[in-house]
Design an enzyme around this catalytic site. Sequence first.
Site, PDB file in Angstrom:
ATOM      1  N   ARG A 181       0.831  -1.208   0.000  1.00 64.40           N
ATOM      2  CA  ARG A 181       0.000   0.000   0.000  1.00 64.40           C
ATOM      3  C   ARG A 181       0.865   1.258   0.000  1.00 64.40           C
ATOM      4  O   ARG A 181       0.512   2.272  -0.607  1.00 64.40           O
ATOM      5  CB  ARG A 181      -0.945  -0.032   1.201  1.00 64.40           C
TER       6      ARG A 181
ATOM      7  N   CYS B 289      -4.217 -13.722  -1.535  1.00 65.99           N
ATOM      8  CA  CYS B 289      -3.834 -14.196  -0.203  1.00 65.99           C
ATOM      9  C   CYS B 289      -4.118 -15.687  -0.048  1.00 65.99           C
ATOM     10  O   CYS B 289      -4.015 -16.222   1.054  1.00 65.99           O
ATOM     11  CB  CYS B 289      -4.571 -13.393   0.872  1.00 65.99           C
TER      12      CYS B 289
END
Length: 398
Positions: A212, A339
Site C-alpha cells: 500500500r 492471499c
Amino acid sequence: MPHPEIYLKKNEDRRLRQGYLWIFSNEIDTKRSALNDFEPGQLVNILAADDKPLGSAYINPHTLICARLLSRKSDLSCSVKFFKKRLSTALQLREQLFGKPYYRLVFGESDGLPGLVVDRFGDVLSVQITTAGIERHRNDLLTALIELFNPQAIVLKNDNSQRALEGLPLDNEIIYGSLPETMIIEENGCLFRVDIQDGQKTGWFYDHRDSRNRLMQLCKERSVLDLFCYTGAWSIPAAVAGASEVTCVDASENALKLASNNAQLNAVETKMKFVHSDVFDFLKTARQENRHYDIIVLDPPALIKRKKDFKQGYEAYRRLNHLALQILSPNGILVSASCSHHLGRDALHEILRSSARHIDRHLIFFAAGGQGPDHPIHPAIPETDYLKTFFCAVSPSL
C-alpha cells in the site's frame, strides 16, 4: 511428570528435522501410539521410529494436522512463563521494525506459537486461536498478554472456520477490559477507524502495509479503482497521496460505511466514491459502459481456501484479472494480489500473462510484493508464505 509419547513411522521424522513443525495423522505409528488414547490439545513428546526424541507438541487426534511442535525439547511446560518468553521474542522483533504499536504481534508458527494470531492496535489486542492446543492453554496465554502489555482490552476473534475443524466453538468476545468507543490506528501516515469486534478476521489486514505504501508513490493525479475495498486500506492512502478520484467497490455495506468514515477522517471524502456491488457485476457493467481507470487494485479475499477448491478458485482469479485488464486505461497500472496459499506466485504470474495476451495487451511486472515483516515467513513451512502481489504496467500491444 513426563508427557505421553507419540511415535512416528520410519523416515517420517525427516521434515521435522529440517525445521517443519506439523505432524500429519498418517505419519504417526498408531500401533505404538493409538490416537484414541489422547485428548485434543494434550501435550505430548514426539519420538522418531528409532526412539530418538524430537521435541514437545500438542495433539488433536481428530484432525489431519495431528500435532504441532512447540519445542525441540521434551516435556515442555506450556505455562505463563513459556508464553511470556515467546511473546517477548515476537515483541522485540516488531519494536525493531515499527515505531508505533500497530502490527501483527504473533504470526503462528513463525513466532513459535502455532495456532495463534495476535494483532496489536495500540492498547487493544485482537487474539485468534485456531487450534485445540492453544485453546487448552488459553488462560496462561491471556495472563501472559496482560502481564506483558497491560492492555485496555483483549478481544477473542474466534469465528475462524479452522476452529470448527478442531472441534472448537465459534465466538467473539471481549475477554478482558473494555473496548474504547472509537479505535483509530495509523498506517503509512493515514488514519483508520478499526472495528475489531464485528470486522473481518482480527479486524484489520496489516499484511499489505508495504504494498500500500508503494501504491502511494504511483497514484498522484490518477484515477484509482479499488476492488474488494473493505474499509479503505488501499483507497484511502491513494487519495491521501494525490489521486484525482478513487472509486471503492465492495459487497459489504458495513465495510463501505467504515471506509467512508475513514475518508472523512483523512479529509479526502470529496474525491472518493463508494459503490455497493458484487465486484464481478461491477466489472461487467464498467466494461459495457466503456469506463476506464488509470490504476486498478485487485485484492480479493482468499478464493481458494482448500486444495480441492483450486480449479474453481483459479477460474475466479482468472476472470477477475481478465475483466480488470479490460477496463484499465492505456498505460495504466494493475495491482493484482492473492492471499490464497493454494494459488502460488507462479500461478498468479500465469493468470496475468495469459489474461494480457488474451486481450492483446503488453503487460510487464515492475514490482512485486508480499506480506509485511510482521508476518515473517518460516523457511521450512511454505504455508507461512501466503501473500503475493504483482505491480503490472499495461500498455497497448507491441
